[in-house]
Design an enzyme around this catalytic site. Structure first.
Site, PDB file in Angstrom:
ATOM      1  N   LYS A 139       0.838  -1.196   0.000  1.00  0.00           N
ATOM      2  CA  LYS A 139       0.000   0.000   0.000  1.00  0.00           C
ATOM      3  C   LYS A 139       0.873   1.246   0.000  1.00  0.00           C
ATOM      4  O   LYS A 139       1.871   1.325   0.741  1.00  0.00           O
ATOM      5  CB  LYS A 139      -0.911  -0.017   1.230  1.00  0.00           C
ATOM      6  CG  LYS A 139      -1.882   1.150   1.341  1.00  0.00           C
ATOM      7  CD  LYS A 139      -2.722   0.992   2.610  1.00  0.00           C
ATOM      8  CE  LYS A 139      -3.741   2.108   2.781  1.00  0.00           C
ATOM      9  NZ  LYS A 139      -4.557   1.927   4.008  1.00  0.00           N
TER      10      LYS A 139
ATOM     11  N   SER B  79      -9.344   2.225   2.882  1.00  0.00           N
ATOM     12  CA  SER B  79      -8.361   2.917   2.062  1.00  0.00           C
ATOM     13  C   SER B  79      -7.370   1.990   1.365  1.00  0.00           C
ATOM     14  O   SER B  79      -6.698   2.394   0.410  1.00  0.00           O
ATOM     15  CB  SER B  79      -7.588   3.912   2.946  1.00  0.00           C
ATOM     16  OG  SER B  79      -6.893   3.241   3.984  1.00  0.00           O
TER      17      SER B  79
ATOM     18  N   SER C  20      -9.819   0.076   7.161  1.00  0.00           N
ATOM     19  CA  SER C  20      -9.181   0.250   5.857  1.00  0.00           C
ATOM     20  C   SER C  20      -8.595  -1.007   5.242  1.00  0.00           C
ATOM     21  O   SER C  20      -8.223  -1.002   4.074  1.00  0.00           O
ATOM     22  CB  SER C  20      -8.066   1.297   5.962  1.00  0.00           C
ATOM     23  OG  SER C  20      -8.600   2.554   6.252  1.00  0.00           O
TER      24      SER C  20
END
Length: 452
Positions: free
Chosen positions: A79, A149, A173
């Protein structure tokens, strides 16, 4: 079976013994990315040549050296709020896009030391904050969001691009996108994994974690990366247990069905969850119904205040210089949270301490709580409204109180979208959590990577 769809544990053994060339395994995943990335859009930065160079380097190791590398040859995506040497940590924020990092985050360094191959950076919503969608699509149905996210890592795992995705969770997330994409998501206890090299949002709630195709893969990733870190004052010195053995020795669990969550789920999600519970009960799981000792709204409110104020503090100086680069919901969240008084933050922390013992009582007679991972299915990309990335509420308690938490696929509907369940355990009870999760996975079955 294609190389990219081969189970990770089988592939590691084959590469360690020399029955499978690391270069061939890595090249198969890179070819898979090339064939499908235009539709999935899970990557922010990808180094094909660098990935092959890593594969060639570890491919020269002798069998005895390979045997000591538990993640030998496994492709990894990260990420884009986590530092990887040689890449920017852009966080979907224009001023960061040219700032190349010179050092790996601790969790990435430990993955490399375990033999993993780092491919590059997966997409994220801006700063892992807010509800502004990234470009990524859900591989199980391209008309739907993968959530956020951590948008890119679970999408990449589900599409067969990588075997391990590294993400973060401050509210929901990681596990929510894992559930939407039909993969396993693991958020360990707060402090189990170092946050050094992770772009901060909330210093009391930020958790690195993993998305994989199986519970055993998640356990292996955790085993390789866990432990104290002098560069992160919040990293725990709790003794490291054998998480891989716990997952391998799956055991029939006693689960507390968290009725507060089930009742708040959409009718479709509730029906999918109850069908999964019937299967687990028929297989011998001991299920009891439990309820939160405090209203869920209290937990949601204290986390919103705590994480929001901490996030605003982290961004205050930068926002004053680069406000024009903040996306709408991130900007709005910052502006609101920066106005909250100190008294509100302090009171939220007091309430947190007061209700922690009450919540701990939930785990006295069970191995884990069980509930739907999300209240809803993955929303359509054209969804309008305040939460285009989906409902965030069902992981907030685990994030706010640092509980280890795992999401498992529990089936799929006709259009390919997945149902999922989550298990929640008391702090530092990952062995119990992983053993219970592995047993549930055996009974519910795995969802294969998407063919696209």
């Amino acid at each position: 079976m294609t190389l990219w769809s081969r189970p990770a544990d089988e592939a590691v053994t084959a590469m360690q013994t020399g029955d499978l060339r690391v270069e061939d395994y890595v090249a198969a995943h890179l070819a898979r990315i090339e064939a499908t990335e235009e539709r999935v859009r899970a990557w922010e930065a990808l180094d094909y040549d660098g990935a092959m160079a890593q594969a060639e380097k570890v491919g020269k190791l002798k069998p005895a050296e390979r045997a000591g590398l538990p993640l030998f040859g496994l492709p990894v995506g990260v990420k884009d709020v986590i530092d990887v040497a040689g890449f920017p940590t852009a966080a979907n924020f224009a001023p960061y896009r040219d700032k190349v990092r010179e050092e790996d985050a601790t969790v990435i360094r430990r993955l490399r030391e375990a033999g993993a191959i780092i491919f590059g950076k997966n997409t994220t919503t801006q700063f892992a904050w807010g509800q502004d969608p990234s470009k990524t699509r859900n591989p199980r149905n391209l008309d739907h969001t993968p959530g956020g996210s951590s948008s890119g890592p679970p999408a990449a795992v589900a599409a067969g691009h990588i075997q391990i995705g590294v993400g973060t969770q401050t509210a929901s997330s990681l596990l929510r996108p894992a559930s939407y994409c039909g993969v396993v998501g693991l958020k360990p206890t707060y402090g189990r994994l170092s946050c050094f090299g992770v772009l901060p949002t909330s210093w009391t709630s930020d958790h690195p974690g993993f998305v994989t195709r199986s519970v055993t893969d998640a356990a292996a990733a955790l085993q390789a990366t866990v432990g104290a870190d002098p560069r992160d004052p919040h990293a725990s010195k709790e003794p490291v247990q054998n998480f891989v053995a716990a997952a391998a020795a799956s055991r029939k669990p006693r689960l507390g069905v968290l009725r507060d969550y089930v009742d708040r789920a959409t009718p479709e999600v509730r029906a999918g969850f109850e069908a999964a519970m019937r299967r687990l009960s028929a297989a011998g799981a001991d299920l009891i119904e439990v309820r939160l000792p405090v209203p869920l709204e209290v937990i949601l409110a204290l986390h919103a205040v705590t994480s929001g104020v901490e996030g605003a503090a982290n961004h205050a100086e930068q926002f004053s210089r680069h406000a024009e680069h903040y996306l709408p919901t991130v900007k709005a969240t910052f502006q609101v949270c920066s106005l909250l008084p100190a008294a509100a933050y302090i009171q939220a922390r007091r309430v947190h301490r007061q209700i922690r013992p009450q919540l701990a009582s939930l785990f006295r007679e069970i191995d884990a709580l069980v509930a739907p991972t999300s209240s809803d299915m993955a929303p359509r990309l054209d969804r309008q409204g305040p939460k285009p990335l989906g409902d965030t509420t069902f992981q907030v308690m685990s994030s706010a109180f640092g509980y280890p938490n795992i999401s498992l696929p529990a089936g799929s509907r006709a259009d390919g979208l997945a149902y999922a369940i989550q298990l929640i355990a008391k702090p530092f009870a990952e062995t119990s959590l992983l053993g219970a999760a592995a047993w549930c996975e055996e009974e519910l079955g795995r969802i294969e990577p998407v063919r696209l």
